[in-house]
Design a protein around this motif. Sequence first.
Motif, short mmCIF file in Angstrom:
data_model
loop_
_atom_site.label_atom_id
_atom_site.label_comp_id
_atom_site.label_asym_id
_atom_site.label_seq_id
_atom_site.Cartn_x
_atom_site.Cartn_y
_atom_site.Cartn_z
N ASP A 1 62.72 41.11 48.61
CA ASP A 1 62.07 40.43 47.50
C ASP A 1 62.39 41.07 46.16
O ASP A 1 62.28 40.43 45.11
CB ASP A 1 60.55 40.43 47.70
CG ASP A 1 60.11 39.42 48.75
OD1 ASP A 1 60.91 38.54 49.11
OD2 ASP A 1 58.96 39.52 49.21
N LEU A 2 62.78 42.34 46.19
CA LEU A 2 63.18 43.04 44.96
C LEU A 2 64.69 43.03 44.76
O LEU A 2 65.20 43.74 43.91
CB LEU A 2 62.65 44.48 45.00
CG LEU A 2 61.12 44.60 44.95
CD1 LEU A 2 60.70 46.05 45.19
CD2 LEU A 2 60.58 44.10 43.62
N GLY A 3 65.38 42.22 45.54
CA GLY A 3 66.81 41.99 45.32
C GLY A 3 67.74 42.65 46.29
O GLY A 3 68.96 42.43 46.22
N ALA A 4 67.24 43.47 47.22
CA ALA A 4 68.13 44.14 48.15
C ALA A 4 68.75 43.14 49.12
O ALA A 4 68.16 42.13 49.47
CB ALA A 4 67.37 45.21 48.94
N PHE B 1 56.63 37.27 46.80
CA PHE B 1 56.27 38.59 46.28
C PHE B 1 55.27 38.40 45.15
O PHE B 1 55.54 37.66 44.20
CB PHE B 1 57.53 39.29 45.78
CG PHE B 1 57.35 40.76 45.52
CD1 PHE B 1 57.37 41.66 46.57
CD2 PHE B 1 57.19 41.24 44.23
CE1 PHE B 1 57.23 43.02 46.34
CE2 PHE B 1 57.04 42.60 43.99
CZ PHE B 1 57.06 43.50 45.06
N PRO B 2 54.08 39.02 45.21
CA PRO B 2 53.02 38.66 44.26
C PRO B 2 53.13 39.30 42.88
O PRO B 2 52.58 38.75 41.91
CB PRO B 2 51.75 39.14 44.97
CG PRO B 2 52.21 40.26 45.84
CD PRO B 2 53.59 39.89 46.29
N ALA B 3 53.79 40.45 42.78
CA ALA B 3 53.83 41.14 41.48
C ALA B 3 54.84 40.47 40.54
O ALA B 3 55.82 39.86 40.97
CB ALA B 3 54.19 42.61 41.68
N ARG B 4 54.59 40.61 39.26
CA ARG B 4 55.49 40.09 38.23
C ARG B 4 55.96 41.24 37.34
O ARG B 4 55.25 42.24 37.17
CB ARG B 4 54.77 39.06 37.36
CG ARG B 4 54.17 37.88 38.11
CD ARG B 4 55.22 36.92 38.60
NE ARG B 4 54.62 35.75 39.26
CZ ARG B 4 54.25 34.65 38.62
NH1 ARG B 4 54.42 34.54 37.30
NH2 ARG B 4 53.71 33.63 39.27
N ALA B 5 57.13 41.10 36.77
CA ALA B 5 57.65 42.08 35.82
C ALA B 5 58.36 41.35 34.70
O ALA B 5 58.94 40.29 34.91
CB ALA B 5 58.62 43.06 36.52
#
Length: 408
Positions: free
Chosen positions: A44-47, A363-367
């Motif tokens: 979810d973080l791109g891996a 994925f619940p977090a946002r940046a």
Amino acid sequence: MCTDGGRVAPDLLPGTGEQPLSDVTVLELGHIIAGPFCSMLLADLGAEVIKVEHPERGDAVRDSSPVGNSSFNYVNRNKLGVSLDLKSEEGRTVFKDLVQQADVLVENFAAGTADRLGVGYDDLSAVNEELVYCSIKGFNPGPYEDFPALDPVAEALSGVMSVTGHADTPPVRSGTSLSDMAASLYGALTIVATIRQRDATGEGQYITVPLFESTVSLMGYWLAYTQAYDETPEPMGASHPGWAPYDVFRSADDEWVFIGPSSDRQWRRLCDALDSDLHKDNRFKTLSGRLENRAVLNDAVQSVCDNFDAEELVARLQEASVPVAPVNDTDDVSSDPHLEATNALSEVRATEGDGDRIQTPRFPARATGFDRVESADPPALGEDTDAVLTALGYDRDQIEHLRREDVV
């Protein structure tokens, strides 16, 4: 480590160089929840995550049952599927070719299994000294390390079961895989931290993440409470020992609603919103009084709730800024308007069941610096084997040879 943007097969999965882990390739030897959930978070973080399964059996929950299929569909999105027989010498050779190109390995085999297969940390760090190897197990090394462990084992040992449910019923586990997911979250966090350290030192590391100790960490404030006040908490349902009223109540249309004012001001607002004068009762004016008379108070609040259907009850208390929520079932959650507005769910392919597409949480977090990866379907067993091996440099004849030998 990988070249070509950090991915073995850069064109097969969503994600671009804009995600923070877009230059990281993860190998997953995972099954059921803990390992797959951990690597899904990294995906979810791109891996780039390559899920390696046995050519015949695959993940233990793949096509196993309605619940097993559903858990597989959720925790295996955004992954490539490769089938390899790690019990064969040729299968281990192919796997080590993958390891040479990888940054991270995640496994949650039973204790000792990876070493017996020849894919333990010592075996693979000799192939790639920069490998970050994460083992999710029942326990950290110690007296319990060889005991078989499942999510409920960790919930029972950690004390979670002792505070879940009601005092007049047997202990119950949580309604989801709490311990598996707690360990997965700690695993993903530790992997990201270790990658940062590895990038500075050039040295890989071995990580162990335990279900038991991870779940104990979630019980931290209850451990502190027990030691500070020499009192062991009992099961409390939806209530809380420090606030009242604080529980679930039935509405006029027979729905459950959680109501939890956490201050005197919110208590008065609740009474005003529901046209009640309970706050004027001397027994209920202060928090200490409400706690002392909790049972009578709950009955009184229930009588007030009997006058409202769930929608109006929730609306009135939300308007009064009193903590409140309907107790949704999973069907309610899948059609929740807030989740729809915030794009919190995405569709993926269902491997089994009545529907072709199902909704699963994103994925619940946002940046502010990167977008979330769009969800890709969980892979069919071995779906990407040929493409990944081709990207590693295997030609068609070599791949067909491996297939004839039942290696892939």
